[in-house]
Design a protein around this motif. Structure first.
Motif, PDB file in Angstrom:
ATOM      1  N   PRO A 188       5.694  16.094   9.043  1.00  0.00           N
ATOM      2  CA  PRO A 188       4.424  15.752   9.401  1.00  0.00           C
ATOM      3  C   PRO A 188       4.605  15.161  10.875  1.00  0.00           C
ATOM      4  O   PRO A 188       5.344  14.307  11.033  1.00  0.00           O
ATOM      5  CB  PRO A 188       3.918  14.888   8.367  1.00  0.00           C
ATOM      6  N   ILE A 189       3.819  15.309  11.875  1.00  0.00           N
ATOM      7  CA  ILE A 189       3.952  14.501  13.189  1.00  0.00           C
ATOM      8  C   ILE A 189       3.467  13.130  13.191  1.00  0.00           C
ATOM      9  O   ILE A 189       4.046  12.310  13.714  1.00  0.00           O
ATOM     10  CB  ILE A 189       2.833  15.313  14.275  1.00  0.00           C
ATOM     11  N   HIS A 190       2.421  12.758  12.452  1.00  0.00           N
ATOM     12  CA  HIS A 190       1.984  11.469  12.357  1.00  0.00           C
ATOM     13  C   HIS A 190       2.174  10.647  11.014  1.00  0.00           C
ATOM     14  O   HIS A 190       2.162  11.523   9.764  1.00  0.00           O
ATOM     15  CB  HIS A 190       0.238  11.565  12.294  1.00  0.00           C
ATOM     16  N   SER A 191       2.490   9.566  10.875  1.00  0.00           N
ATOM     17  CA  SER A 191       2.877   8.856   9.763  1.00  0.00           C
ATOM     18  C   SER A 191       1.727   8.472   8.831  1.00  0.00           C
ATOM     19  O   SER A 191       0.582   8.328   9.366  1.00  0.00           O
ATOM     20  CB  SER A 191       3.632   7.569  10.237  1.00  0.00           C
ATOM     21  N   ARG A 192       2.054   8.314   7.650  1.00  0.00           N
ATOM     22  CA  ARG A 192       0.938   7.877   6.816  1.00  0.00           C
ATOM     23  C   ARG A 192       0.306   6.554   7.025  1.00  0.00           C
ATOM     24  O   ARG A 192      -0.759   6.349   6.811  1.00  0.00           O
ATOM     25  CB  ARG A 192       1.463   7.998   5.179  1.00  0.00           C
ATOM     26  N   VAL A 245      -7.747   8.307  -3.112  1.00  0.00           N
ATOM     27  CA  VAL A 245      -8.688   7.090  -2.393  1.00  0.00           C
ATOM     28  C   VAL A 245      -9.168   6.287  -3.596  1.00  0.00           C
ATOM     29  O   VAL A 245      -9.194   5.072  -3.410  1.00  0.00           O
ATOM     30  CB  VAL A 245      -9.771   7.780  -1.546  1.00  0.00           C
ATOM     31  N   LYS A 246      -9.636   7.014  -4.500  1.00  0.00           N
ATOM     32  CA  LYS A 246     -10.014   6.138  -5.873  1.00  0.00           C
ATOM     33  C   LYS A 246      -9.105   5.304  -6.394  1.00  0.00           C
ATOM     34  O   LYS A 246      -9.112   4.120  -6.559  1.00  0.00           O
ATOM     35  CB  LYS A 246     -10.724   6.842  -6.928  1.00  0.00           C
ATOM     36  N   ALA A 247      -7.930   6.039  -6.460  1.00  0.00           N
ATOM     37  CA  ALA A 247      -6.815   5.265  -7.281  1.00  0.00           C
ATOM     38  C   ALA A 247      -6.331   3.955  -6.387  1.00  0.00           C
ATOM     39  O   ALA A 247      -6.000   2.928  -6.846  1.00  0.00           O
ATOM     40  CB  ALA A 247      -5.757   6.266  -7.306  1.00  0.00           C
ATOM     41  N   ILE A 248      -6.286   4.187  -5.026  1.00  0.00           N
ATOM     42  CA  ILE A 248      -5.889   3.382  -4.231  1.00  0.00           C
ATOM     43  C   ILE A 248      -6.849   2.126  -4.279  1.00  0.00           C
ATOM     44  O   ILE A 248      -6.457   0.937  -4.226  1.00  0.00           O
ATOM     45  CB  ILE A 248      -5.638   3.835  -2.640  1.00  0.00           C
ATOM     46  N   LEU A 269       0.717  -1.144  -0.133  1.00  0.00           N
ATOM     47  CA  LEU A 269       0.103   0.069   0.017  1.00  0.00           C
ATOM     48  C   LEU A 269       0.711   1.292   0.275  1.00  0.00           C
ATOM     49  O   LEU A 269       0.395   2.330  -0.586  1.00  0.00           O
ATOM     50  CB  LEU A 269      -0.879  -0.016   1.089  1.00  0.00           C
ATOM     51  N   GLU A 270       2.041   1.526   0.633  1.00  0.00           N
ATOM     52  CA  GLU A 270       2.785   2.477   0.798  1.00  0.00           C
ATOM     53  C   GLU A 270       2.932   3.254  -0.612  1.00  0.00           C
ATOM     54  O   GLU A 270       2.913   4.138  -0.484  1.00  0.00           O
ATOM     55  CB  GLU A 270       3.882   2.126   1.459  1.00  0.00           C
ATOM     56  N   PRO A 271       3.447   2.801  -1.654  1.00  0.00           N
ATOM     57  CA  PRO A 271       3.647   3.581  -2.827  1.00  0.00           C
ATOM     58  C   PRO A 271       2.520   4.082  -3.450  1.00  0.00           C
ATOM     59  O   PRO A 271       2.639   5.191  -4.032  1.00  0.00           O
ATOM     60  CB  PRO A 271       4.197   2.616  -3.798  1.00  0.00           C
ATOM     61  N   LEU A 272       1.232   3.809  -3.082  1.00  0.00           N
ATOM     62  CA  LEU A 272       0.068   4.291  -3.353  1.00  0.00           C
ATOM     63  C   LEU A 272      -0.434   5.501  -2.555  1.00  0.00           C
ATOM     64  O   LEU A 272      -1.211   6.404  -2.990  1.00  0.00           O
ATOM     65  CB  LEU A 272      -1.142   3.248  -3.291  1.00  0.00           C
ATOM     66  N   VAL A 273      -0.101   5.709  -1.368  1.00  0.00           N
ATOM     67  CA  VAL A 273      -0.395   6.763  -0.335  1.00  0.00           C
ATOM     68  C   VAL A 273       0.412   7.785  -0.646  1.00  0.00           C
ATOM     69  O   VAL A 273       1.590   7.936  -0.488  1.00  0.00           O
ATOM     70  CB  VAL A 273      -0.294   6.093   1.087  1.00  0.00           C
ATOM     71  N   PRO A 274      -0.467   9.062  -1.022  1.00  0.00           N
ATOM     72  CA  PRO A 274       0.305  10.461  -1.175  1.00  0.00           C
ATOM     73  C   PRO A 274       1.251  10.600  -0.131  1.00  0.00           C
ATOM     74  O   PRO A 274       0.719  10.505   1.059  1.00  0.00           O
ATOM     75  CB  PRO A 274      -0.856  11.319  -1.477  1.00  0.00           C
ATOM     76  N   ARG A 333     -10.321  13.693   3.432  1.00  0.00           N
ATOM     77  CA  ARG A 333     -11.124  14.555   2.667  1.00  0.00           C
ATOM     78  C   ARG A 333     -10.163  14.865   1.702  1.00  0.00           C
ATOM     79  O   ARG A 333     -10.364  15.100   0.330  1.00  0.00           O
ATOM     80  CB  ARG A 333     -11.605  15.525   3.629  1.00  0.00           C
ATOM     81  N   ASN A 334      -8.926  15.312   1.954  1.00  0.00           N
ATOM     82  CA  ASN A 334      -7.945  15.865   0.793  1.00  0.00           C
ATOM     83  C   ASN A 334      -7.711  14.825  -0.196  1.00  0.00           C
ATOM     84  O   ASN A 334      -7.610  14.835  -1.392  1.00  0.00           O
ATOM     85  CB  ASN A 334      -6.596  16.268   1.643  1.00  0.00           C
ATOM     86  N   TRP A 335      -7.254  13.661   0.311  1.00  0.00           N
ATOM     87  CA  TRP A 335      -7.010  12.391  -0.500  1.00  0.00           C
ATOM     88  C   TRP A 335      -8.376  12.048  -1.390  1.00  0.00           C
ATOM     89  O   TRP A 335      -7.987  11.759  -2.591  1.00  0.00           O
ATOM     90  CB  TRP A 335      -6.733  11.070   0.291  1.00  0.00           C
ATOM     91  N   ALA A 336      -9.419  12.374  -0.873  1.00  0.00           N
ATOM     92  CA  ALA A 336     -10.580  11.902  -1.784  1.00  0.00           C
ATOM     93  C   ALA A 336     -10.985  13.004  -2.784  1.00  0.00           C
ATOM     94  O   ALA A 336     -11.279  12.604  -3.949  1.00  0.00           O
ATOM     95  CB  ALA A 336     -12.002  11.572  -0.741  1.00  0.00           C
ATOM     96  N   LYS A 337     -10.590  14.132  -2.269  1.00  0.00           N
ATOM     97  CA  LYS A 337     -10.737  15.276  -3.376  1.00  0.00           C
ATOM     98  C   LYS A 337      -9.821  15.163  -4.550  1.00  0.00           C
ATOM     99  O   LYS A 337     -10.177  15.338  -6.012  1.00  0.00           O
ATOM    100  CB  LYS A 337     -10.759  16.460  -2.617  1.00  0.00           C
ATOM    101  N   THR A 338      -8.666  14.480  -4.067  1.00  0.00           N
ATOM    102  CA  THR A 338      -7.628  14.593  -5.384  1.00  0.00           C
ATOM    103  C   THR A 338      -7.639  13.244  -6.059  1.00  0.00           C
ATOM    104  O   THR A 338      -7.067  13.302  -7.040  1.00  0.00           O
ATOM    105  CB  THR A 338      -6.065  14.767  -4.847  1.00  0.00           C
TER     106      THR A 338
END
Length: 117
Positions: free
Chosen positions: A61-65, A108-111, A45-50, A100-105
């Protein structure tokens, strides 16, 4: 005897490592939820997550993907409200806004589409 133990240990199923949770300035491990991604799942999954956009002179970023994805998966699997995410995940607003940002761009659909293939 040690060789036999090593062979048995190599055959044991992989248990996901407990992610690190920031508490103040110290990172402490949290207990893994059944919905957490295993290391093998995360490697897929990691390569697909922005990635977060990095700007000079800004805080990383404080929190990891992975932790954000674990929280999204927990919410999806349990059906809880965003505000009811357990406290050992990143703050619910962070998780919600990231989703929400991932869904807008379209991320989420690509993943979803790439994992469905």
């Amino acid at each position: 005897m040690d060789h036999q133990l090593a062979a048995l240990a190599a055959q044991a199923p992989q248990v996901p490592q407990a992610p690190q949770v920031p508490q103040g300035r110290r990172l402490t491990p949290r207990r893994a939820y059944p919905t957490d991604f295993s290391d093998r799942e995360w490697a897929t999954l990691e390569p697909l997550v922005p990635r977060a956009i990095a700007y000079p002179n800004l805080q990383q970023p404080i929190h990891s993907r992975r932790e954000i994805m674990n929280a999204i998966r927990y919410r999806t699997r349990t059906g809880c409200a965003w505000r009811l995410l357990p406290h050992d995940f990143p703050p619910w607003k962070t998780v919600y806004n990231t989703y929400r940002n991932w869904a807008k761009t379209g991320a989420v659909k690509a993943i979803h589409d790439s994992l469905a293939e």
